[in-house]
Design a protein around this motif. Structure first.
Motif, PDB file in Angstrom:
ATOM      1  N   UNK A   1       0.926  -1.267  -0.091  1.00 41.96           N
ATOM      2  CA  UNK A   1       0.095   0.216  -0.095  1.00 41.96           C
ATOM      3  C   UNK A   1       0.764   1.289   0.010  1.00 41.96           C
ATOM      4  N   UNK A   2       1.910   1.228   0.860  1.00 44.73           N
ATOM      5  CA  UNK A   2       2.839   2.546   0.870  1.00 44.73           C
ATOM      6  C   UNK A   2       3.468   2.850  -0.519  1.00 44.73           C
ATOM      7  N   UNK A   3       3.812   1.880  -1.355  1.00 40.68           N
ATOM      8  CA  UNK A   3       4.687   2.104  -2.412  1.00 40.68           C
ATOM      9  C   UNK A   3       3.555   2.208  -3.408  1.00 40.68           C
TER      10      UNK A   3
ATOM     11  N   UNK B   1       3.100   6.499  -5.417  1.00 43.23           N
ATOM     12  CA  UNK B   1       3.051   6.712  -6.915  1.00 43.23           C
ATOM     13  C   UNK B   1       1.571   6.933  -7.046  1.00 43.23           C
ATOM     14  N   UNK B   2       0.650   6.162  -6.863  1.00 45.99           N
ATOM     15  CA  UNK B   2      -0.720   6.354  -7.358  1.00 45.99           C
ATOM     16  C   UNK B   2      -1.456   7.624  -6.630  1.00 45.99           C
ATOM     17  N   UNK B   3      -1.246   7.817  -5.272  1.00 42.28           N
ATOM     18  CA  UNK B   3      -1.950   9.021  -4.761  1.00 42.28           C
ATOM     19  C   UNK B   3      -1.328  10.220  -5.131  1.00 42.28           C
TER      20      UNK B   3
ATOM     21  N   UNK C   1      -5.437   7.243 -14.003  1.00 43.20           N
ATOM     22  CA  UNK C   1      -4.081   7.503 -13.900  1.00 43.20           C
ATOM     23  C   UNK C   1      -3.643   6.896 -12.430  1.00 43.20           C
ATOM     24  N   UNK C   2      -4.158   7.386 -11.474  1.00 48.04           N
ATOM     25  CA  UNK C   2      -3.513   7.105 -10.127  1.00 48.04           C
ATOM     26  C   UNK C   2      -3.974   5.666  -9.966  1.00 48.04           C
TER      27      UNK C   2
ATOM     28  N   UNK D   1      -4.627   3.223 -11.768  1.00 45.42           N
ATOM     29  CA  UNK D   1      -3.941   1.920 -12.603  1.00 45.42           C
ATOM     30  C   UNK D   1      -2.597   1.739 -12.027  1.00 45.42           C
ATOM     31  N   UNK D   2      -2.064   2.618 -11.912  1.00 47.95           N
ATOM     32  CA  UNK D   2      -0.604   2.407 -11.267  1.00 47.95           C
ATOM     33  C   UNK D   2      -0.642   2.088  -9.804  1.00 47.95           C
ATOM     34  N   UNK D   3      -1.403   2.391  -9.219  1.00 57.86           N
ATOM     35  CA  UNK D   3      -1.771   1.885  -7.585  1.00 57.86           C
ATOM     36  C   UNK D   3      -2.208   0.601  -7.625  1.00 57.86           C
ATOM     37  N   UNK D   4      -2.995  -0.011  -8.487  1.00 59.58           N
ATOM     38  CA  UNK D   4      -3.566  -1.299  -8.430  1.00 59.58           C
ATOM     39  C   UNK D   4      -2.322  -2.257  -9.040  1.00 59.58           C
ATOM     40  N   UNK D   5      -1.662  -2.080  -9.988  1.00 61.51           N
ATOM     41  CA  UNK D   5      -0.499  -2.826 -10.278  1.00 61.51           C
ATOM     42  C   UNK D   5       0.480  -3.141  -9.366  1.00 61.51           C
ATOM     43  N   UNK D   6       1.096  -1.678  -8.847  1.00 57.52           N
ATOM     44  CA  UNK D   6       1.877  -2.025  -7.749  1.00 57.52           C
ATOM     45  C   UNK D   6       1.467  -2.817  -6.536  1.00 57.52           C
ATOM     46  N   UNK D   7       0.372  -2.424  -6.152  1.00 56.99           N
ATOM     47  CA  UNK D   7      -0.279  -3.129  -4.882  1.00 56.99           C
ATOM     48  C   UNK D   7      -0.371  -4.459  -5.034  1.00 56.99           C
ATOM     49  N   UNK D   8      -1.006  -4.958  -6.104  1.00 55.93           N
ATOM     50  CA  UNK D   8      -1.441  -6.336  -6.341  1.00 55.93           C
ATOM     51  C   UNK D   8      -0.030  -7.165  -6.578  1.00 55.93           C
ATOM     52  N   UNK D   9       0.842  -6.694  -7.222  1.00 54.34           N
ATOM     53  CA  UNK D   9       2.033  -7.529  -7.577  1.00 54.34           C
ATOM     54  C   UNK D   9       2.879  -7.673  -6.179  1.00 54.34           C
ATOM     55  N   UNK D  10       2.883  -6.709  -5.451  1.00 54.55           N
ATOM     56  CA  UNK D  10       3.575  -6.748  -4.002  1.00 54.55           C
ATOM     57  C   UNK D  10       2.683  -7.515  -3.080  1.00 54.55           C
TER      58      UNK D  10
END
Length: 241
Positions: free
Chosen positions: A133-135, A139-141, A170-171, A173-182
């Motif tokens: 969530x932090x990472x 970026x996302x927020x 934009x926010x 998409x980036x947030x979801x990809x980073x969160x889900x993969x980690x």
């Protein structure tokens, strides 16, 4: 003798900044804990090896879109600096929550308390969720707030719907990809807890992104009213001050 320049002890705070910040941080913390549970909806169904059903999401999806709506309110009403400060505050409290759960989980349980393993299996997974969530938020927020502010500089008070949706796309998409993969993918597997298969992970990312954007789009009329209401309150508070 009372100093006339000193506000009375029971004077009400002006504005809604504290309410918006508290709701944002509260939703973030609750979503981080709720996200430890994966949820599957529907029977198994695949097309060409691509998993279509079940739809995969997590418990954090119930509140997570609200953090982006509140983030929009912060950026639209208070500006990028205040939004960034609130995001950092939420991150700091998430880290504190995660550290507290780790310390409590490592502490020796009472001899008559049978829930140690259950407690660790659920809340012990939170640090990985918090890291994701932090990472993702970092970026996302910030992207969400930045895109909204940049579009507002060009359009002024017009086309609120466009900057709300564009910043969300934009926010989120980036947030979801980073969160889900980690949180549940191979990037976070080294933290413990394993990972879900790649087809399920892709399903998780797509469902999460579409769901979050759809929720904000559906709640756009409500977001309009909240932003307008907060602006009115802040305008009255500024004139009264």
């Amino acid at each position: 003798m009372t100093n006339p320049t000193t506000p009375a002890p029971d004077a009400r705070p002006r504005g809604l900044t504290d309410v918006v910040v508290a709701c944002f941080v509260g939703c973030l913390l609750i979503a981080n804990v709720a996200a430890t549970k994966l949820i599957e909806l529907g029977p198994e169904f695949s097309v060409g090896g691509v998993q279509v059903l079940p739809l995969i999401t997590d418990g954090g999806a119930l509140l997570f879109p609200l953090t982006y709506i509140l983030g929009d309110v912060l950026a639209e009403v208070y500006g990028l600096r205040r939004a960034r400060r609130t995001i950092v505050l939420g991150f700091a409290l998430s880290l504190l929550m995660s550290a507290t759960f780790l310390v409590v989980g490592a502490a020796p349980p009472g001899s008559d308390w049978p829930l140690q393993d259950a407690w660790v299996s659920v809340l012990g997974f939170v640090p990985r969720i918090v890291l994701a969530s932090l990472l993702a938020y970092l970026v996302g927020q910030l992207l969400n707030a930045w895109v909204l502010v940049v579009i507002k500089r060009r359009t002024g008070e017009r086309r609120l719907w466009m900057r709300l949706l564009a910043s969300t796309v934009v926010g989120e998409f980036v947030d979801t990809v980073i969160f889900c993969t980690i949180a549940f993918g191979p990037l976070g597997a080294w933290l413990g807890g394993g990972s879900i298969p790649l087809p399920a992970l892709l399903n998780y990312i797509v469902v999460g992104f579409v769901y979050k954007v759809a929720v904000e789009a559906l709640l756009l009329p409500l977001t309009y009213r909240v932003i307008a209401g907060v602006k009115r309150v802040e305008a009255r508070a500024a004139s009264a001050g």
